[in-house]
Write a protein that holds these residues in place. Structure first.
Motif, PDB file in Angstrom:
ATOM      1  N   GLU A 685       0.760  -0.997   0.604  1.00 19.92           N
ATOM      2  CA  GLU A 685      -0.492  -0.190  -0.027  1.00 19.92           C
ATOM      3  C   GLU A 685       0.843   1.317   0.203  1.00 19.92           C
ATOM      4  O   GLU A 685       0.914   2.334  -0.952  1.00 19.92           O
ATOM      5  CB  GLU A 685      -1.139  -0.222   1.249  1.00 19.92           C
ATOM      6  CG  GLU A 685      -1.819  -1.188   1.278  1.00 19.92           C
ATOM      7  CD  GLU A 685      -2.998  -0.753  -0.452  1.00 19.92           C
ATOM      8  OE1 GLU A 685      -3.233   0.372  -0.655  1.00 19.92           O
ATOM      9  OE2 GLU A 685      -2.938  -1.932  -0.970  1.00 19.92           O
ATOM     10  N   GLN A 689       0.688   4.156  -3.111  1.00 24.95           N
ATOM     11  CA  GLN A 689       0.513   5.806  -2.867  1.00 24.95           C
ATOM     12  C   GLN A 689       1.872   6.478  -3.237  1.00 24.95           C
ATOM     13  O   GLN A 689       1.999   7.146  -3.461  1.00 24.95           O
ATOM     14  CB  GLN A 689       0.278   5.856  -1.255  1.00 24.95           C
ATOM     15  CG  GLN A 689      -1.231   5.146  -0.869  1.00 24.95           C
ATOM     16  CD  GLN A 689      -2.513   5.524  -2.316  1.00 24.95           C
ATOM     17  OE1 GLN A 689      -2.281   6.782  -2.453  1.00 24.95           O
ATOM     18  NE2 GLN A 689      -2.953   4.335  -2.494  1.00 24.95           N
ATOM     19  N   GLU A 690       3.525   6.065  -2.212  1.00 25.16           N
ATOM     20  CA  GLU A 690       4.293   6.336  -1.661  1.00 25.16           C
ATOM     21  C   GLU A 690       5.010   6.533  -3.171  1.00 25.16           C
ATOM     22  O   GLU A 690       6.177   7.134  -3.211  1.00 25.16           O
ATOM     23  CB  GLU A 690       4.822   6.476  -1.057  1.00 25.16           C
ATOM     24  CG  GLU A 690       4.072   6.836   0.141  1.00 25.16           C
ATOM     25  CD  GLU A 690       4.852   6.538   2.289  1.00 25.16           C
ATOM     26  OE1 GLU A 690       6.259   5.896   1.873  1.00 25.16           O
ATOM     27  OE2 GLU A 690       4.488   5.971   3.478  1.00 25.16           O
ATOM     28  N   ALA A 693       1.796   5.810  -6.986  1.00 19.48           N
ATOM     29  CA  ALA A 693       1.611   7.323  -7.228  1.00 19.48           C
ATOM     30  C   ALA A 693       2.333   8.316  -7.580  1.00 19.48           C
ATOM     31  O   ALA A 693       2.093   9.179  -8.628  1.00 19.48           O
ATOM     32  CB  ALA A 693      -0.070   7.763  -5.864  1.00 19.48           C
TER      33      ALA A 693
END
Length: 912
Positions: A685, A689-690, A693
């Protein structure tokens, strides 16, 4: 002496985890060696223990004195091997004399880490039923724990904060678990159910080789014909049994004779569960006492059983394999083979090999072969059949290898080797048997290829050559960058070959990004400067198109050198009939100088005017007939085959014995290293996101690689189809594409082309993306269930990114509970050299995994996992010597060998 040795083993593992920085203990291993040596000497119970302690203490000092990471890695591995008795002591230490103080000597020490891997076959397993014995062992266990605590405190000062360093926390937890497990083991009451005495297995340093019976040509031919008879000809083999054998790849009597066990169970060295320790590779016979399905993370269904062998219990967990509840039940006796581990403070095996116990295996204590099976064929029936065939044929089969070769190479007779393969008298007997059979396969394979090469090179080709001055002018005109020394060396090899009338037959190996295309362009330049044609064949349309664009742009610069602009054509199946016909005419009349394409280059109707050079890219993706067809388009043109799959030099010289080898082992300057990390599924996750994305926001692209196309009931791994839906949900603002091997070639090319053109931001794919087009804008690749791939293949995946000017990242997702799997993947963090990773892959996984070959069949593929560099070089040397002395194998001592080569040599075989 479990305390000191186990503690050192843990320290070495921690040092390896921390990247060989000499920070595992306060003050470094050099300072720690004196403290450890004093503790260990107090616990020594044999003179050889003192010898080992001396050697390890010296090695820790040596470790501190070197700054080379590779040497530190080698020292750590060697020390761990010595601790576990996997390698013998070096001669200087063997020559020293050691004596224990009288108070430390005792005749029968309890099992400890020093002896953990020593043979137990000579031990009489007697029950201990006196309170005095139990009290003595319990006291020693507690004393060992207190010593471990003191050693731990002595080195704790310079270690990272345990709350912030997960590796240290994990290390300490495991150390505590080991200590608790050992105390529990020594305190536990011993059952008095059985008493077994096991005979020691014989030792065999050199295989026996008796006098060979003379076999004339006619007799040998009759025997070989008999071996090739179908299994239906055997007594007691009916249509149904023959069908079951065929499903295992057994069609002839010879197939039965060479059918290889998938493993061996050693009933002379089985330890009771009570005596097992962490990280032991063992076979256990036990009865299932409990069985249940547990729901794990992400709704994963694990099958868990508790087994007992009358000495203790052990938990066995099959991760994600809940369907085994229909095959295993309470009360069944099972044979389990795997690596022990500590899970939640209890002994466990994860995903071991298993089978229901065959009582017949227990009737004779020894090493029992375990064969692959198929439905409706029992192990007992197959073992009986193989035994019957071996007993009749082993001594009758003619041995094709000359006795002089066997003597030089210290090899066993063929009949003895076959008997030991199926019924080994000891592990050293099995070693010599496998060594002989692998040697045969390697030798014959190389002789076949050397003969193919000789046949191919009997027909002369056209010499094409340029001067050094012309070549330097070509380099400065075409390439806007200087070539590396490795590239220049490969080009010189090729120029030397091209200058002769003997057709070139060369393999060019280069890592991802090493500049193989520049070498190929230089070879094409030599052909053009000699007013001849060249052809380059690629496995896919998109790769052919990429070559066409790159080569066209660069070769357009040599118009001043040629006096005209070279004409380069792209020939693929996507062309219209009229376009295709125009290219056919240009190749035939010589107006097209260079043809780049796919298998369309070898279709009927393609004829060259004066083809002098044929280049095949990713040659392993073309079949023998396709490679031969391209070579047949000209008058025996020079041949250059290229591969980006790193193969260790020793193996390459064997697998491609018919090819001369050039290796580009130097990377062009200025390439940005790809940052590689091994992560768990819990970190995904954050990764999404880090990293992904953020890269997508910058306009970059990403690959997500899966090992499966669609979900499988038998494999606990996420599939590409599942991942595609998940990525579409997580990154709903971006475009996600899907690519896998079940698509049509035209569909795959179209998707890769769309991704290259940035029609997709994320490409979810399978191993089909291992070799593909350049996408300079792709900066992230995530490989799910990375432990299911070999290091060489992972390195190929990693090469999909890092092709542009932006920093790039590779993430290897691993959820395997096996520590060795994680250690293997961490090599990707340490090394960017594909050849180094290929060497590691070979040592850890075997040559079959490295080459992507299934472990089946009766050819070399069936024995590749035991192939060693030493044996490869030995077979290569002997094959070349035999071929040089007697290329037609007409000498009496080579007659049987010649028959084998003739049988195995396919008339369609091709040197490339």
């Amino acid at each position: 002496m479990p305390s000191a040795m186990e503690t050192l083993n843990k320290v070495l593992r921690l040092e390896k985890t921390q990247g060989f920085q000499n920070k595992a203990m306060s003050g470094g291993l050099g300072a720690y060696s004196a403290i450890w040596k004093a503790q260990a000497q107090l616990q020594a119970r044999k003179p050889e223990h003192l010898m080992l302690i001396d050697e390890l203490a010296d090695l820790m000092v040596r470790y501190e004195q070197t700054d080379e990471r590779s040497e530190r890695d080698a020292l750590i591995r060697y020390m761990m091997d010595r601790i576990h008795n996997r390698v013998p002591p070096p001669e200087p230490y063997n020559q020293r004399r050691y004596e224990l103080p009288a108070e430390q000597a005792r005749p029968t020490p309890p099992p400890n880490l020093l002896d953990a891997d020593a043979p137990t076959s000579t031990a009489r397993l007697k029950p201990r039923d006196t309170n005095r014995d139990r009290e003595r062992d319990a006291g020693k266990a507690k004393e060992g724990m207190s010593q471990r605590k003191r050693i731990g405190r002595s080195g704790r000062g310079a270690q990272p904060d345990p709350e912030s360093d997960s590796a240290v926390k994990l290390f300490r937890k495991r150390d505590e678990r080991s200590a608790l497990n050992m105390e529990r083991e020594l305190d536990a009451p011993t059952l008095t159910k059985v008493q077994v005495e096991l005979e020691s297995l014989p030792r065999l340093e050199r295989p026996p080789r008796g006098a060979r019976a003379a076999v004339n040509t006619d007799s040998a031919a009759n025997i070989l014909r008999g071996l090739r008879a179908p299994v239906e000809n055997m007594s007691g083999i009916g249509p149904k049994m023959a069908y079951l054998l065929n499903r295992l790849g057994i069609f002839t009597i010879e197939d039965v004779l060479f059918f290889r066990p998938r493993r061996y169970d050693d009933y002379t060295r089985m330890l009771p569960i009570r005596r097992l320790r962490e990280n032991q590779s063992v076979t256990v016979i036990a009865t299932i006492r409990e069985a249940r399905v547990e729901i794990g993370r992400n709704n994963r269904k694990d099958f868990v059983i508790i087994v007992n062998d009358s000495t203790s219990d052990m938990q066995v967990r099959f991760w994600g394999q809940h369907w085994l509840s229909r095959q295993l039940d309470i009360g069944q006796q099972v044979v389990l083979r795997g690596v022990t581990e500590i899970f939640r403070n209890r002994l466990q095996m994860s995903n071991p090999e298993w089978e229901l116990l065959d009582p017949e295996n227990l009737r004779s204590v020894g090493i029992v072969p375990i064969y692959p099976l198929t439905a409706e064929l029992s192990a007992r029936a197959l073992r009986r059949l193989i035994k019957q065939v071996v007993e009749y044929w082993a001594e009758r089969i003619p041995d094709p290898i000359p006795e002089a070769v066997l003597e030089r190479c210290n090899l066993a007779n063929l009949g003895w080797a076959l008997r030991q393969l199926h019924n080994p008298d000891g592990w050293d007997h099995l070693y010599h048997a496998k060594r002989r059979l692998i040697f045969d396969q390697l030798l014959i394979m190389q002789l076949v290829m050397l003969e193919n090469r000789r046949t191919w090179q009997r027909v002369p080709s056209r010499p094409i050559l340029v001067s050094d001055e012309e070549m330097e002018t070509f380099f400065s005109t075409v390439f806007p960058y200087p070539l590396t020394n490795a590239q220049r060396s490969a080009i010189n090899d090729i120029r030397s070959d091209l200058s002769r009338d003997v057709p070139m037959n060369r393999l060019l190996q280069g890592d991802v990004g090493s500049g193989k295309t520049a070498v190929a362009i230089s070879a094409i330049g030599v052909a053009l400067l000699n007013k001849t044609q060249a052809a380059l064949m690629a496995p896919t349309s998109i790769l052919a198109e990429q070559h066409y664009q790159n080569i066209s742009g660069l070769l357009a610069k040599i118009e001043p050198l040629l006096g005209y602009k070279p004409v380069i054509a792209l020939l693929t199946s996507a062309l219209s009939p009229s376009e295709r016909e125009a290219i056919y005419r240009g190749l035939a009349d010589g107006s097209i100088d260079v043809a780049i394409g796919t298998h369309a280059l070898i279709q009927d109707g393609v004829e060259f005017h004066n083809l002098a050079l044929a280049i095949i890219d990713e040659q392993h993706r073309f079949g023998v007939e396709q490679r031969g067809a391209l070579r047949g388009k000209g008058r025996n043109p020079h041949l250059l085959v290229m591969t980006a799959t790193p193969i260790p030099r020793t193996m390459a010289l064997t697998m491609y014995a018919d090819l001369d080898l050039s290796i580009i082992d130097e990377m062009p300057p200025g390439r940005t290293p790809i940052k590689t990390r091994v992560i768990s599924k819990n970190d995904r996750e954050r990764l999404y996101q880090e990293v992904i994305a953020e890269e997508l926001k910058l306009g970059r692209q990403a690959f997500i690689v899966y090992s499966l196309v669609e979900p499988s009931a038998g494999i606990d791994a996420e599939s590409a189809l599942e991942g595609y839906e998940k990525m579409r949900s997580i990154f709903h603002k971006y475009k996600v594409g899907l690519l896998h091997g079940r698509m049509k070639p035209s569909e795959k090319d179209e998707i890769m082309r769309a991704f290259r053109d940035h029609d997709f931001d994320i490409l979810v794919t399978t191993s089909v993306a291992e070799v593909g087009v350049d996408v300079p804008n792709a900066t992230v690749i995530v490989i799910e269930d990375a432990n299911r791939f070999g290091l060489a293949q992972l390195h190929q995946f990693r090469g999909r990114v890092g092709r542009g000017q932006h920093a790039s990242y590779c993430f290897l997702v691993c959820e395997s509970p096996v520590e060795e799997a994680k250690d293997r993947l961490r090599a990707m963090e340490q090394f960017s050299d594909g050849f180094k990773l290929a060497e590691i892959d070979w040592k850890l996984r075997g040559a079959g995994d490295l080459l992507g070959i299934q472990q089946s069949g009766n050819g070399i593929e069936a024995l590749l996992e035991d192939m060693t560099p030493e044996l490869v070089e030995l077979a290569q040397h002997e094959a070349r010597a035999i071929h040089a002395e007697d290329p037609d194998l007409l000498l009496p001592e080579h007659h049987l060998l010649g028959q084998r080569v003739f049988i195995l040599r396919d008339t369609r075989s091709d040197v490339s």
